[in-house]
Design an enzyme around this catalytic site. Structure first.
Site, mmCIF file in Angstrom:
data_model
loop_
_atom_site.group_PDB
_atom_site.id
_atom_site.type_symbol
_atom_site.label_atom_id
_atom_site.label_comp_id
_atom_site.label_asym_id
_atom_site.label_seq_id
_atom_site.Cartn_x
_atom_site.Cartn_y
_atom_site.Cartn_z
ATOM 1 N N ASP A 1 0.816 -1.219 0.000
ATOM 2 C CA ASP A 1 0.000 0.000 0.000
ATOM 3 C C ASP A 1 0.849 1.268 0.000
ATOM 4 O O ASP A 1 2.064 1.221 0.175
ATOM 5 C CB ASP A 1 -0.960 0.003 1.206
ATOM 6 C CG ASP A 1 -0.281 -0.396 2.507
ATOM 7 O OD1 ASP A 1 0.959 -0.364 2.572
ATOM 8 O OD2 ASP A 1 -0.994 -0.744 3.465
ATOM 9 N N ASN B 1 -7.444 -2.775 14.226
ATOM 10 C CA ASN B 1 -8.833 -3.094 13.872
ATOM 11 C C ASN B 1 -8.923 -4.266 12.893
ATOM 12 O O ASN B 1 -9.967 -4.507 12.308
ATOM 13 C CB ASN B 1 -9.524 -1.857 13.275
ATOM 14 C CG ASN B 1 -8.848 -1.373 11.998
ATOM 15 O OD1 ASN B 1 -7.899 -1.983 11.508
ATOM 16 N ND2 ASN B 1 -9.327 -0.269 11.449
ATOM 17 N N HIS C 1 -7.182 -4.576 10.060
ATOM 18 C CA HIS C 1 -6.943 -4.304 8.641
ATOM 19 C C HIS C 1 -5.657 -4.986 8.178
ATOM 20 O O HIS C 1 -4.724 -5.174 8.949
ATOM 21 C CB HIS C 1 -6.964 -2.806 8.309
ATOM 22 C CG HIS C 1 -5.794 -1.979 8.735
ATOM 23 N ND1 HIS C 1 -5.936 -0.726 9.284
ATOM 24 C CD2 HIS C 1 -4.461 -2.193 8.680
ATOM 25 C CE1 HIS C 1 -4.747 -0.221 9.538
ATOM 26 N NE2 HIS C 1 -3.827 -1.081 9.193
ATOM 27 N N GLU D 1 -9.636 -1.860 5.171
ATOM 28 C CA GLU D 1 -10.237 -1.524 6.462
ATOM 29 C C GLU D 1 -11.542 -2.293 6.683
ATOM 30 O O GLU D 1 -12.222 -2.658 5.712
ATOM 31 C CB GLU D 1 -10.573 -0.026 6.477
ATOM 32 C CG GLU D 1 -9.360 0.893 6.377
ATOM 33 C CD GLU D 1 -8.713 1.154 7.725
ATOM 34 O OE1 GLU D 1 -8.616 0.237 8.559
ATOM 35 O OE2 GLU D 1 -8.288 2.305 7.931
HETATM 36 C C1 GLP Z 1 -0.462 0.413 8.569
HETATM 37 C C2 GLP Z 1 -0.198 -0.367 7.267
HETATM 38 C C3 GLP Z 1 -0.360 -1.849 7.450
HETATM 39 C C4 GLP Z 1 0.294 -2.260 8.740
HETATM 40 C C5 GLP Z 1 -0.455 -1.674 9.911
HETATM 41 C C6 GLP Z 1 0.166 -1.938 11.277
HETATM 42 O O1 GLP Z 1 -1.532 1.285 8.531
HETATM 43 N N1 GLP Z 1 -0.970 0.059 6.146
HETATM 44 O O2 GLP Z 1 0.155 -2.533 6.323
HETATM 45 O O3 GLP Z 1 0.301 -3.660 8.866
HETATM 46 O O4 GLP Z 1 -0.752 -0.321 9.736
HETATM 47 O O5 GLP Z 1 1.201 -1.068 11.558
HETATM 48 P P1 GLP Z 1 2.194 -1.253 12.758
HETATM 49 O O6 GLP Z 1 3.063 -2.421 12.377
HETATM 50 O O7 GLP Z 1 2.976 0.017 12.835
HETATM 51 O O8 GLP Z 1 1.397 -1.541 13.967
#
Ligand code: GLP
Length: 241
Positions: free
Chosen positions: A67, A136, A138, A143
């Site tokens: 992404d 959440n 995702h 989402e």
């Molecule tokens: C972000 C990314 C995800 C990621 C998630 C968790 O928003 N788009 O691909 O897995 O949030 O992030 P973190 O590893 O910092 O908790």
């Protein structure tokens, strides 16, 4: 679904790096699906160290990231283009033209999404997809919602995600409200998937991923339908299993 529980963040990162490295050792021209966020940082660090010790070679590897924020310039320190370059690509011998991220700056975003899907397909498809997980549930930026996207597309971020991700920006207003993400179908087409999660804040999402109903309200629950998924967790993330 295989579940591996490691003692802490460091051993989770090492275990994840071993998965990626063995994939690349067995198939040097592997197509890797990569994730951003704080969770995979330790894994990237381990992989860089393995590369420096000549234990793994990325010269033929192709990557596709999950992404990117919409309309955030590639050189912005919060963009995922910047993140990948700084935390991984510039430290290893991967060829820049073999690294791909959705272009959130593209003038025709729909065409960009279609192009991204075609590029993944013509590379032969993702051999190993690395995932993190949102609090959440995702995955990528898919989402919780009534409907999920199958293919790469432009999505609205939830208020919760904007708030959680604002820790990287100077204020919540600066967090983009939209992002381009590969779709659920794109993720589920990967041959193998590993999902990394660390810390108590992820425990509920992990519980729902493993034991909950398959529901669009928890996008990660769809991983239950995939034949080759391994969750690599630390004790805190696994505490509700
Ligand atoms: C972000 C990314 C995800 C990621 C998630 C968790 O928003 N788009 O691909 O897995 O949030 O992030 P973190 O590893 O910092 O908790």
């Amino acid at each position: 679904m295989r579940i591996i529980v490691e003692e802490d963040y460091e051993s989770m990162s090492k275990r994840a790096a071993l998965f990626v490295a063995s994939q690349v050792i067995l198939k040097p021209d592997s197509v890797l699906g990569l994730a951003t966020g704080s969770t995979p940082l330790g894994m990237y660090k381990e992989l860089i160290e393995m590369y420096q010790r000549s234990e793994v070679d990325f010269s033929e590897v192709i990557t596709f990231n999950l992404d990117e924020y919409y309309q955030l310039p590639h050189d912005d320190a919060q963009s995922y283009h910047y993140f990948m370059k700084e935390n991984f690509f510039k430290h290893i011998n991967i060829k820049e033209y073999n690294t791909h991220l959705p272009d959130g700056m593209a003038a025709d975003i729909e065409e960009e999404c279609r192009k991204y899907e075609r590029a993944i397909e013509s590379s032969g498809g993702i051999d190993l997809q690395v995932l993190g997980i949102g609090e959440n549930g995702h995955i990528g930026f898919n989402e919780p919602a009534e409907k999920l996207n199958v293919y790469t597309g432009l999505v609205n971020l939830t208020e919760e995600t904007i708030k959680v991700n604002s820790r990287f920006f100077s204020s919540v207003e600066e967090v983009p409200t939209k992002a381009v993400t590969v779709g659920m179908g794109t993720i589920l087409k990967a041959k193998r998937i590993i999902l990394l999660a660390s810390g108590e804040k992820k425990a509920e999402a992990i519980r729902d991923t493993v034991n909950g109903h398959v529901t669009t309200q928890v996008p990660s629950s769809f991983l239950q339908l995939h034949p080759d998924v391994t969750l690599i967790l630390d004790k805190a993330a696994a505490s509700l299993l």
